[in-house]
Design a protein around this motif. Structure first.
Motif, PDB file in Angstrom:
ATOM      1  N   VAL A  84       3.085  36.613   6.136  1.00  0.00           N
ATOM      2  CA  VAL A  84       3.159  35.376   5.358  1.00  0.00           C
ATOM      3  C   VAL A  84       4.566  34.825   5.578  1.00  0.00           C
ATOM      4  N   SER A  85       4.676  33.721   6.318  1.00  0.00           N
ATOM      5  CA  SER A  85       5.993  33.181   6.652  1.00  0.00           C
ATOM      6  C   SER A  85       6.652  32.528   5.432  1.00  0.00           C
ATOM      7  N   ALA A  86       7.865  32.059   5.640  1.00  0.00           N
ATOM      8  CA  ALA A  86       8.669  31.538   4.526  1.00  0.00           C
ATOM      9  C   ALA A  86       8.024  30.319   3.857  1.00  0.00           C
ATOM     10  N   VAL A 125      -3.703  38.687   9.853  1.00  0.00           N
ATOM     11  CA  VAL A 125      -3.594  37.222   9.694  1.00  0.00           C
ATOM     12  C   VAL A 125      -2.117  36.828   9.753  1.00  0.00           C
ATOM     13  N   ILE A 126      -1.834  35.678  10.357  1.00  0.00           N
ATOM     14  CA  ILE A 126      -0.467  35.142  10.301  1.00  0.00           C
ATOM     15  C   ILE A 126      -0.512  33.738   9.703  1.00  0.00           C
ATOM     16  N   ILE A 127       0.315  33.509   8.691  1.00  0.00           N
ATOM     17  CA  ILE A 127       0.335  32.227   7.983  1.00  0.00           C
ATOM     18  C   ILE A 127       1.673  31.560   8.265  1.00  0.00           C
ATOM     19  N   GLY A 128       1.639  30.361   8.864  1.00  0.00           N
ATOM     20  CA  GLY A 128       2.856  29.639   9.240  1.00  0.00           C
ATOM     21  C   GLY A 128       3.628  29.139   8.029  1.00  0.00           C
ATOM     22  N   ALA A 129       4.907  28.883   8.257  1.00  0.00           N
ATOM     23  CA  ALA A 129       5.836  28.517   7.190  1.00  0.00           C
ATOM     24  C   ALA A 129       5.357  27.295   6.407  1.00  0.00           C
ATOM     25  N   GLY A 130       5.564  27.337   5.103  1.00  0.00           N
ATOM     26  CA  GLY A 130       5.310  26.182   4.253  1.00  0.00           C
ATOM     27  C   GLY A 130       3.844  25.882   4.010  1.00  0.00           C
ATOM     28  N   ILE A 145      -2.746  30.519  10.878  1.00  0.00           N
ATOM     29  CA  ILE A 145      -2.637  29.248  10.146  1.00  0.00           C
ATOM     30  C   ILE A 145      -1.323  28.600  10.544  1.00  0.00           C
ATOM     31  N   GLY A 146      -1.379  27.376  11.078  1.00  0.00           N
ATOM     32  CA  GLY A 146      -0.184  26.674  11.532  1.00  0.00           C
ATOM     33  C   GLY A 146       0.749  26.324  10.384  1.00  0.00           C
ATOM     34  N   ALA A 147       1.991  26.022  10.724  1.00  0.00           N
ATOM     35  CA  ALA A 147       3.000  25.696   9.716  1.00  0.00           C
ATOM     36  C   ALA A 147       2.566  24.476   8.901  1.00  0.00           C
ATOM     37  N   ALA A 148       2.924  24.477   7.631  1.00  0.00           N
ATOM     38  CA  ALA A 148       2.716  23.337   6.723  1.00  0.00           C
ATOM     39  C   ALA A 148       1.244  22.956   6.570  1.00  0.00           C
ATOM     40  N   ASP A 159      -9.906  32.486  14.267  1.00  0.00           N
ATOM     41  CA  ASP A 159      -9.655  31.049  14.412  1.00  0.00           C
ATOM     42  C   ASP A 159      -8.180  30.748  14.171  1.00  0.00           C
ATOM     43  N   LEU A 160      -7.651  29.774  14.924  1.00  0.00           N
ATOM     44  CA  LEU A 160      -6.308  29.240  14.670  1.00  0.00           C
ATOM     45  C   LEU A 160      -6.526  27.872  14.034  1.00  0.00           C
ATOM     46  N   VAL A 161      -6.057  27.708  12.808  1.00  0.00           N
ATOM     47  CA  VAL A 161      -6.259  26.446  12.098  1.00  0.00           C
ATOM     48  C   VAL A 161      -4.900  25.848  11.769  1.00  0.00           C
ATOM     49  N   ALA A 162      -4.872  24.522  11.567  1.00  0.00           N
ATOM     50  CA  ALA A 162      -3.609  23.867  11.203  1.00  0.00           C
ATOM     51  C   ALA A 162      -3.915  22.502  10.617  1.00  0.00           C
ATOM     52  N   GLY A 163      -2.950  22.003   9.845  1.00  0.00           N
ATOM     53  CA  GLY A 163      -3.032  20.637   9.340  1.00  0.00           C
ATOM     54  C   GLY A 163      -3.325  20.553   7.860  1.00  0.00           C
ATOM     55  N   VAL A 164      -3.379  19.306   7.381  1.00  0.00           N
ATOM     56  CA  VAL A 164      -3.623  19.011   5.965  1.00  0.00           C
ATOM     57  C   VAL A 164      -4.807  18.064   5.874  1.00  0.00           C
ATOM     58  N   VAL A 168      -9.746  23.669  12.661  1.00  0.00           N
ATOM     59  CA  VAL A 168      -9.637  24.602  13.781  1.00  0.00           C
ATOM     60  C   VAL A 168      -8.967  23.902  14.963  1.00  0.00           C
ATOM     61  N   ILE A 169      -7.903  24.527  15.498  1.00  0.00           N
ATOM     62  CA  ILE A 169      -7.250  23.959  16.697  1.00  0.00           C
ATOM     63  C   ILE A 169      -7.308  24.937  17.862  1.00  0.00           C
ATOM     64  N   GLY A 170      -7.820  26.157  17.628  1.00  0.00           N
ATOM     65  CA  GLY A 170      -7.900  27.119  18.730  1.00  0.00           C
ATOM     66  C   GLY A 170      -8.390  28.471  18.258  1.00  0.00           C
TER      67      GLY A 170
HETATM   68  C1  LIG Z   1      -0.245  26.565  15.039  1.00  0.00           C
HETATM   69  C2  LIG Z   1       0.702  26.735  16.213  1.00  0.00           C
HETATM   70  C3  LIG Z   1       0.903  28.222  16.516  1.00  0.00           C
HETATM   71  C4  LIG Z   1       0.028  26.038  17.381  1.00  0.00           C
HETATM   72  O1  LIG Z   1       0.856  26.107  18.491  1.00  0.00           O
HETATM   73  P1  LIG Z   1       0.212  25.705  19.941  1.00  0.00           P
HETATM   74  O2  LIG Z   1      -0.914  26.636  20.272  1.00  0.00           O
HETATM   75  O3  LIG Z   1       1.366  25.598  20.881  1.00  0.00           O
HETATM   76  O4  LIG Z   1      -0.489  24.330  19.649  1.00  0.00           O
HETATM   77  P2  LIG Z   1      -0.138  22.864  20.220  1.00  0.00           P
HETATM   78  O5  LIG Z   1       1.275  22.481  19.891  1.00  0.00           O
HETATM   79  O6  LIG Z   1      -0.585  22.792  21.643  1.00  0.00           O
HETATM   80  O7  LIG Z   1      -1.088  21.968  19.304  1.00  0.00           O
HETATM   81  C5  LIG Z   1      -2.481  21.895  19.442  1.00  0.00           C
HETATM   82  C6  LIG Z   1      -2.986  20.821  18.498  1.00  0.00           C
HETATM   83  O8  LIG Z   1      -2.813  21.280  17.149  1.00  0.00           O
HETATM   84  C7  LIG Z   1      -1.921  20.407  16.434  1.00  0.00           C
HETATM   85  N1  LIG Z   1      -1.021  21.247  15.620  1.00  0.00           N
HETATM   86  C8  LIG Z   1      -0.289  22.294  16.035  1.00  0.00           C
HETATM   87  N2  LIG Z   1       0.370  22.845  15.007  1.00  0.00           N
HETATM   88  C9  LIG Z   1       0.063  22.113  13.927  1.00  0.00           C
HETATM   89  C10 LIG Z   1       0.456  22.187  12.570  1.00  0.00           C
HETATM   90  N3  LIG Z   1       1.271  23.145  12.138  1.00  0.00           N
HETATM   91  N4  LIG Z   1      -0.059  21.293  11.727  1.00  0.00           N
HETATM   92  C11 LIG Z   1      -0.901  20.318  12.162  1.00  0.00           C
HETATM   93  N5  LIG Z   1      -1.324  20.201  13.451  1.00  0.00           N
HETATM   94  C12 LIG Z   1      -0.826  21.098  14.302  1.00  0.00           C
HETATM   95  C13 LIG Z   1      -1.158  19.640  17.501  1.00  0.00           C
HETATM   96  O9  LIG Z   1      -0.709  18.393  17.024  1.00  0.00           O
HETATM   97  C14 LIG Z   1      -2.195  19.508  18.580  1.00  0.00           C
HETATM   98  O10 LIG Z   1      -3.087  18.479  18.235  1.00  0.00           O
HETATM   99  P3  LIG Z   1      -3.757  17.522  19.364  1.00  0.00           P
HETATM  100  O11 LIG Z   1      -4.569  18.452  20.248  1.00  0.00           O
HETATM  101  O12 LIG Z   1      -4.594  16.575  18.559  1.00  0.00           O
HETATM  102  O13 LIG Z   1      -2.616  16.908  20.086  1.00  0.00           O
HETATM  103  C15 LIG Z   1       2.115  26.113  15.914  1.00  0.00           C
HETATM  104  O14 LIG Z   1       2.070  24.695  16.017  1.00  0.00           O
HETATM  105  C16 LIG Z   1       2.623  26.461  14.513  1.00  0.00           C
HETATM  106  O15 LIG Z   1       2.417  25.754  13.521  1.00  0.00           O
HETATM  107  N6  LIG Z   1       3.287  27.622  14.425  1.00  0.00           N
HETATM  108  C17 LIG Z   1       3.783  28.148  13.169  1.00  0.00           C
HETATM  109  C18 LIG Z   1       5.181  28.710  13.398  1.00  0.00           C
HETATM  110  C19 LIG Z   1       5.792  29.228  12.111  1.00  0.00           C
HETATM  111  O16 LIG Z   1       5.513  28.782  11.017  1.00  0.00           O
HETATM  112  N7  LIG Z   1       6.654  30.230  12.281  1.00  0.00           N
HETATM  113  C20 LIG Z   1       7.341  30.826  11.136  1.00  0.00           C
HETATM  114  C21 LIG Z   1       7.896  32.197  11.457  1.00  0.00           C
HETATM  115  S1  LIG Z   1       6.606  33.407  11.821  1.00  0.00           S
END
Ligand SMILES: CC(C)(COP(=O)(O)OP(=O)(O)OC[C@H]1O[C@@H](n2cnc3c(N)ncnc32)[C@H](O)[C@@H]1OP(=O)(O)O)[C@@H](O)C(=O)NCCC(=O)NCCS
Length: 199
Positions: A84-86, A125-130, A145-148, A159-164, A168-170
């Motif tokens: 669980v990131s910061a 599971v890994i949860i991105g910051a914020g 889960i992507g940041a924010a 699944d890799l998910v992100a956004g508000v 699913v982004i990957g």
């Molecule tokens: C989720 C994450 C790993 C994806 O990285 P990636 O595989 O390089 O993905 P990309 O940058 O190629 O983005 C793919 C798509 O997802 C979107 N996306 C990526 N991260 C996102 C996020 N956090 N919120 C919303 N959308 C996001 C991109 O805009 C892109 O959208 P598009 O295809 O419509 O252009 C990365 O963006 C992230 O959020 N990492 C978290 C890092 C963190 O919090 N670290 C803390 C210490 S562990």
């Protein structure tokens, strides 16, 4: 330089269970610690706030990074090897946003329509910051889960998910599972009981 509590200081917090080799910042805050169970090799960083609710169970080798808050009246389970990131917030309760009822804990329960539901975060599971996780959410094993992000619904394993709200982004690959098996095998040779304790 470290601000982690000594084992004796951790014992004094009064957790329901605490495993071996647990690192807890002296600037983390725990309410209802007797409802909180922490397995081996967990690290909880400064300015985290855990509100025990109906129970928090943290699996082994979990890292909860700085400024993360776990809030609400229901229960939370975090699986083994999860991160669980910061500045994440995990809610097991949330007020009624429709306007049909009043909100916030200064108001008697009869006037409120708060939703209380357990949250489950799977193994690896890994949860991105914020990020924010809402009540009732289940995050499947090895999901990311992507940041924010705002996680309102269940997340499928890997699944890799992100956004508000999060979408699913990957997909994540499974290399970490093989590495975890290797790590456990090495540790079991060093410490016969490693990885076999109840979590
Ligand atoms: C989720 C994450 C790993 C994806 O990285 P990636 O595989 O390089 O993905 P990309 O940058 O190629 O983005 C793919 C798509 O997802 C979107 N996306 C990526 N991260 C996102 C996020 N956090 N919120 C919303 N959308 C996001 C991109 O805009 C892109 O959208 P598009 O295809 O419509 O252009 C990365 O963006 C992230 O959020 N990492 C978290 C890092 C963190 O919090 N670290 C803390 C210490 S562990």
């Amino acid at each position: 330089l470290s601000d982690f509590l000594s084992p004796d200081e951790i014992t004094h917090i009064g957790f329901a269970h605490v495993g071996n080799n647990v690192l807890i910042s002296r600037h983390a805050l725990f309410f209802a610690a007797d409802h909180i169970s922490i397995a081996d090799n967990v690290r909880i960083d400064a300015y985290c706030l855990f509100s025990g609710g109906e129970g928090i169970r943290i699996g082994r080798n979990v890292h909860v990074s700085a400024f993360t808050a776990i809030l609400g009246r229901s229960s939370l389970e975090i699986g083994n090897f999860a991160t669980v990131s910061a500045r994440c917030t995990i809610f097991t309760s949330s007020d009624d946003y429709t306007g049909a009822t009043m909100t916030n804990p200064t108001i008697p329960a009869d006037y409120r329509g708060a939703n209380h539901a357990p949250v489950r975060i799977g193994d690896h599971v890994i949860i991105g910051a914020g990020s924010t996780i809402l009540p009732g959410v289940e995050v499947g094993n090895s999901a990311g889960i992507g940041a924010a992000s705002l996680v309102k619904g269940n997340v499928t394993a890997f699944d890799l998910v992100a956004g508000v709200p999060a979408r699913v982004i990957g997909r994540r690959v499974d290399g970490h599972l093989r590495l975890a098996d290797q790590l456990l095998a090495v540790k079991r040779r060093e410490v016969p009981n490693f990885g076999r304790q109840r979590t």
